[in-house]
Design a protein around this motif. Structure first.
Motif, PDB file in Angstrom:
ATOM      1  N   ARG A   1       0.870  -1.174   0.000  1.00  0.00           N
ATOM      2  CA  ARG A   1       0.000   0.000   0.000  1.00  0.00           C
ATOM      3  C   ARG A   1       0.906   1.222   0.000  1.00  0.00           C
ATOM      4  NH1 ARG A   1      -0.674   2.537   4.942  1.00  0.00           N
ATOM      5  NH2 ARG A   1       0.259   1.467   6.745  1.00  0.00           N
ATOM      6  N   VAL A   2       0.463   2.266  -0.665  1.00  0.00           N
ATOM      7  CA  VAL A   2       1.309   3.444  -0.817  1.00  0.00           C
ATOM      8  C   VAL A   2       1.454   4.162   0.520  1.00  0.00           C
ATOM      9  CG1 VAL A   2       1.547   5.703  -1.900  1.00  0.00           C
ATOM     10  CG2 VAL A   2       0.730   3.754  -3.243  1.00  0.00           C
ATOM     11  N   THR A   3       2.681   4.356   0.935  1.00  0.00           N
ATOM     12  CA  THR A   3       3.020   5.178   2.100  1.00  0.00           C
ATOM     13  C   THR A   3       4.115   6.143   1.673  1.00  0.00           C
ATOM     14  OG1 THR A   3       4.679   3.576   2.854  1.00  0.00           O
ATOM     15  CG2 THR A   3       2.441   3.337   3.722  1.00  0.00           C
ATOM     16  N   ARG A   4       4.462   7.062   2.557  1.00  0.00           N
ATOM     17  CA  ARG A   4       5.482   8.053   2.206  1.00  0.00           C
ATOM     18  C   ARG A   4       6.785   7.380   1.795  1.00  0.00           C
ATOM     19  NH1 ARG A   4       9.350  11.001   5.385  1.00  0.00           N
ATOM     20  NH2 ARG A   4       9.950  12.940   4.332  1.00  0.00           N
ATOM     21  N   ARG A   5       7.181   6.349   2.522  1.00  0.00           N
ATOM     22  CA  ARG A   5       8.360   5.585   2.147  1.00  0.00           C
ATOM     23  C   ARG A   5       8.311   4.229   2.841  1.00  0.00           C
ATOM     24  NH1 ARG A   5      12.972   8.886   5.589  1.00  0.00           N
ATOM     25  NH2 ARG A   5      12.893   7.567   7.466  1.00  0.00           N
ATOM     26  N   LEU A   6       9.030   3.292   2.262  1.00  0.00           N
ATOM     27  CA  LEU A   6       9.109   1.947   2.820  1.00  0.00           C
ATOM     28  C   LEU A   6      10.504   1.414   2.550  1.00  0.00           C
ATOM     29  CD1 LEU A   6       7.799  -0.675   4.001  1.00  0.00           C
ATOM     30  CD2 LEU A   6       7.226  -1.280   1.623  1.00  0.00           C
ATOM     31  N   ASP A   7      11.181   0.948   3.580  1.00  0.00           N
ATOM     32  CA  ASP A   7      12.518   0.367   3.425  1.00  0.00           C
ATOM     33  C   ASP A   7      12.432  -1.152   3.503  1.00  0.00           C
ATOM     34  OD1 ASP A   7      14.080   2.711   3.129  1.00  0.00           O
ATOM     35  OD2 ASP A   7      13.856   3.117   5.265  1.00  0.00           O
ATOM     36  N   GLU A   8      13.076  -1.816   2.551  1.00  0.00           N
ATOM     37  CA  GLU A   8      13.106  -3.280   2.476  1.00  0.00           C
ATOM     38  C   GLU A   8      14.560  -3.740   2.350  1.00  0.00           C
ATOM     39  OE1 GLU A   8       8.959  -4.055  -0.002  1.00  0.00           O
ATOM     40  OE2 GLU A   8      10.840  -3.886  -1.100  1.00  0.00           O
TER      41      GLU A   8
END
Length: 413
Positions: free
Chosen positions: A53-60
């Motif tokens: 889901r779209v969020t401001r940012r996501l780190d993987e």
């Protein structure tokens, strides 16, 4: 080195969007620390991939590779406005929320499509002082014109000139500019890119092992002696497929079968043309689900690559060239320039004059005369050529070398 990849497209997106992920893994295998800046996956449907889901940012984290995803407007339909919102939203988010992840890099690889990635690229280059390798995967504004993304009226001409100036700024800021098709070198040089900046880095294909993949011959009722030519892709004006239909209508050899898979603006016209010309060798399959494409690839004894003469055709390398070589299948190329040169140089195929039904018909007769066993040998030669020239391993080595040159050039300045 600590290498960054800036690309709007990344895993788990399929097709051409999967190529940056292959590069990231290949660079990691070569011992580099890799940081990716990308968007939330929504290609090619415009719908977010499951689990996102779209969020401001996501780190993987994927193995040793770190991935930062930033917000974007998911869309991939024909609306120019929504496509611009998709491109622009990624660029703005990458600039604000993504560039901190690129701080401290030794070098940055940038996939240039879409050209809105220039915003985070310029910030990383000029503010964070990171050397850049710009990989010209699509020629702009040429590709926007060819796809109809911009028109030919006065306003469109202004947009075209603006795009050309924007791209010029991208080229000037990069330490090295990579091109994927040999013919593009002269074109980029004519647009002001110094020759010493230019480096040839062909792109690779999906190298997922396909051993044991069943073909569709039995399902389609094809005899063992029939030679199958497959065209799979967009059915549009740029592909010039009318001449293939006309060529098939000239063939009376019952061994020939031409399978056309895909959809596009010319599909109905091509179907009518085949019926009116009594091109009984031609079968239209419509859209083939992505998961069945390996089976379709295995079904073809040869695969057809076609580009209408003129425009970008002389310096365009359709991705199906690399895909066919990687799959170990033969090629029939009706195109000018670089694509035809690969068919000849690799030993994987034969060529015909684009837009010339008689020349294409002669090539179809040659396919039938060669037969399936000899075409299998063509495919083996093509796979060997792919491993030498187009594989992701070869590409990663070239990218690594070009990044080192960009770093050295940056240090000298």
């Amino acid at each position: 080195m600590r290498i960054g990849l800036l690309t709007q497209w990344f895993d788990p997106e399929p097709g051409a969007a999967a190529l940056p992920g292959m590069l990231a893994r290949a660079l990691a295998r070569r011992g580099h620390e890799v940081q990716v800046l990308t968007g939330f996956p929504n290609y090619p449907t415009g719908e977010l991939a499951p689990g996102y889901r779209v969020t401001r940012r996501l780190d993987e984290v994927d193995g040793t590779t770190r991935i930062r995803r930033v917000a974007l407007y998911p869309s991939h339909d024909r609306s120019a406005l929504r496509r611009m919102a998709n491109y622009g939203s990624f660029a703005a988010s990458a600039l604000v929320s993504g560039t901190p992840a690129l701080r401290g890099l030794d070098a940055l690889w940038v996939g240039n499509s879409p050209i809105s990635v220039a915003l985070p690229m310029w910030f990383t280059r000029y503010v964070q002082r990171v050397p850049v390798l710009l990989h010209v995967l699509d020629l702009w504004p040429d590709s926007a014109l060819a796809s109809g993304f911009i028109g030919t009226d006065r306003v469109s001409r202004i947009i075209e000139r603006g795009m050309a100036g924007w791209c010029g700024g991208m080229y000037r800021s990069a330490g090295r500019v990579a091109y994927v098709s040999p013919g593009a070198a002269d074109l980029l040089a004519s647009r002001g890119v110094p020759r010493e900046k230019l480096v040839h880095i062909p792109v690779w294909a999906d190298e997922t092992p396909r051993t044991g993949v069943a073909d569709l011959r039995a399902e389609l009722g094809l005899r063992e002696d029939q030679v199958v030519l497959v065209y799979a892709g967009t059915l549009g004006e740029a592909q010039g497929l009318d001449s293939l239909i006309d060529a098939c209508a000239r063939i009376r050899d019952p061994r020939l079968v031409c399978l056309i898979a895909g959809s596009g603006t010319t599909e109905e016209r091509l179907r009518r043309r085949a019926e009116e010309a009594n091109a009984t060798h031609v079968r239209f399959l419509g859209r083939v689900p992505r998961e069945r494409m390996p089976a379709l690839m295995a079904t073809g004894d040869a695969h057809y690559v076609s580009l209408r003469p003129g425009g970008m055709s002389a310096y365009t390398m359709p991705s199906k060239v690399q895909a066919t070589l990687a799959a170990g299948r033969a090629l029939l190329v009706a195109a000018e320039g670089d694509a035809a040169a690969v068919a000849r140089d690799s030993g994987a195929g034969i060529t015909a004059r684009p837009g010339d039904p008689d020349s294409i018909a002669d090539a179809l007769r040659e396919l039938c005369d060669l037969g399936r066993e000899k075409l299998e040998l063509f495919g083996q030669a093509g796979r060997a050529h792919y491993d030498r020239v187009f594989s992701v391993a070869a590409g990663a080595e070239r990218v690594e070398r070009a990044l080192c040159e960009a770093v050295e050039s940056h240090r000298r300045r």
